[in-house]
Design an enzyme around this catalytic site. Structure first.
Site, mmCIF file in Angstrom:
data_model
loop_
_atom_site.group_PDB
_atom_site.id
_atom_site.type_symbol
_atom_site.label_atom_id
_atom_site.label_comp_id
_atom_site.label_asym_id
_atom_site.label_seq_id
_atom_site.Cartn_x
_atom_site.Cartn_y
_atom_site.Cartn_z
ATOM 1 N N SER A 180 50.805 -1.450 26.005
ATOM 2 C CA SER A 180 50.380 -1.394 24.613
ATOM 3 C C SER A 180 50.455 -2.763 23.961
ATOM 4 O O SER A 180 51.283 -3.606 24.340
ATOM 5 C CB SER A 180 51.283 -0.418 23.853
ATOM 6 O OG SER A 180 51.121 -0.537 22.458
ATOM 7 N N TYR A 183 59.680 2.619 20.983
ATOM 8 C CA TYR A 183 58.487 2.787 21.817
ATOM 9 C C TYR A 183 58.059 1.444 22.395
ATOM 10 O O TYR A 183 57.801 1.314 23.595
ATOM 11 C CB TYR A 183 57.349 3.392 20.986
ATOM 12 C CG TYR A 183 55.993 3.286 21.656
ATOM 13 C CD1 TYR A 183 55.673 4.095 22.733
ATOM 14 C CD2 TYR A 183 55.047 2.363 21.210
ATOM 15 C CE1 TYR A 183 54.434 3.991 23.357
ATOM 16 C CE2 TYR A 183 53.808 2.253 21.820
ATOM 17 C CZ TYR A 183 53.507 3.065 22.891
ATOM 18 O OH TYR A 183 52.293 2.955 23.510
ATOM 19 N N LYS A 194 57.889 -0.107 26.483
ATOM 20 C CA LYS A 194 56.739 -0.743 27.133
ATOM 21 C C LYS A 194 57.124 -2.117 27.672
ATOM 22 O O LYS A 194 56.720 -2.496 28.788
ATOM 23 C CB LYS A 194 55.566 -0.849 26.156
ATOM 24 C CG LYS A 194 54.943 0.487 25.785
ATOM 25 C CD LYS A 194 54.399 1.227 27.010
ATOM 26 C CE LYS A 194 53.702 2.514 26.642
ATOM 27 N NZ LYS A 194 53.236 3.274 27.831
#
Length: 346
Positions: free
Chosen positions: A126, A151, A155
């Site tokens: 991302s 989050y 990643k």
């Protein structure tokens, strides 16, 4: 000889569109999904598009024994890894849920891959790894920064794990840092199907237009942008899915290595611009209010995807109005299907 590709989270939004593109590109596909943010009926919808059955395993990638069983039963030639929790806001509220699923799942998957001599993987990352950058368009050479949400942290950690496995354990990895996927398949058979209240902008827009939500909340209008709202690089999910197939093709031809590609259109659009594009495309006026900023949101970011264009021979085909049109047609089809089910006698 056709290779069999394992797609983790293959019934999810991006995963399902990628399964379609893989099947239409002459790959055999095996899907594993735990149905935490998807439904099993998506497999039937994929088949209705491609006329090819989906080989589905219901399971969790954090469950090592289930993964081992899958790899023992299937001859896997490569993996596209989507299975992860993905809501920035929820990750702030439930960080351990994200650490457990996203990081442990990556470790378990790659451990089982290693045990079965499967070394090719395309990883769904991302643009959040760039943090709250002030430098857009942003290229792959831009340094990653400390994440502003759990989050984003997951990643970053998963990217580092893959880089080290490529360096020391013979893996061939592609990291795809993509921006904001929206839209739906032109068949209207598959699209974004959030369970519960949507976390992303476009499904909230379409649900509001359909009368499912009372109004849309725009999180902040005091950012340093032309209209005060966040700017993102929105990319059609079909363009994104096709890029995954291109990346897989490239990965299978590589030697031991790890490559990173941005996937976006290279154009940023504000939240209000997206709303206006939807209204123009659908002819519907959206009720919305301005709310407070949302924790973990980056002010503005869009991609420099030159590397993907040059190396993967990939170019996005859809513009913002195409994205809004397909998203709305998907919502209309979804509402019609729900009405049909509700009208059937019990």
């Amino acid at each position: 000889m056709k290779k069999t590709i394992l797609v983790t989270g293959g019934l999810g939004y991006i995963g399902s569109h990628t399964v379609v593109e893989l099947q239409e590109s002459n790959y055999d596909v095996v899907v594993i999904d735990n149905l935490s943010n998807s439904i099993s009926e998506v497999a039937e919808k994929i088949t209705s598009i491609t006329q090819i059955p989906v080989k589905l395993y219901i399971g969790d990638i954090t469950d090592e024994s289930s993964l081992k069983t899958l790899f023992e039963q299937e001859t896997i030639g490569g993996v596209i890894h989507f299975a992860a929790h993905k809501a920035v806001g929820e990750s702030v509220q439930k960080p351990f849920k994200y650490y457990r699923n996203n990081i442990d799942g990556m470790i378990t998957l790659q451990k089982v891959m290693h045990q079965h001599h499967v070394k090719t993987i395309v990883f769904s990352s991302s643009c959040t790894v760039y943090g709250d950058t002030k430098h857009s368009p942003i290229a792959e050479t831009h340094p990653v920064t400390e994440a502003i949400s759990p989050y984003g942290t997951t990643k970053l950690v998963c990217e580092q794990i893959l880089k080290e496995l490529c360096r020391y354990s013979g893996f061939k990895g592609i990291i795809l840092r993509y921006f904001n996927p929206v839209g739906a398949h032109p068949s209207t058979c598959i699209g974004e199907l959030p369970l519960g209240v949507p976390d992303n902008l476009v499904p909230y827009i379409t649900q509001t237009a359909a009368g499912i939500r009372e109004k849309l909340t725009v999180f902040g209008n005091d950012y340093n942008t032309a209209d005060g709202t966040n700017i993102r690089d929105y990319i059609h999910v079909v363009d994104l899915a096709r890029a995954h197939v291109k990346a897989l093709d490239y990965a299978l031809s590589m030697n031991q290595d790890c490559e990173i590609f941005n996937l976006g259109t290279g154009t940023g659009h504000s939240v209000l611009e997206v709303i206006q594009a939807f209204e123009q495309t659908s002819g519907i006026s959206l009720p919305y209010v301005i709310g407070a900023r949302r924790t973990g949101d980056v002010e503005q970011i869009w991609a420099d995807a030159t590397k993907a264009v040059q190396i993967l021979n990939w170019t996005p085909q859809y513009n913002l109005h195409d994205m809004m049109d397909s998203a709305w047609k998907w919502q209309v089809a979804l509402s019609q299907n729900n009405q049909k089910r509700a009208s059937k006698p019990a």
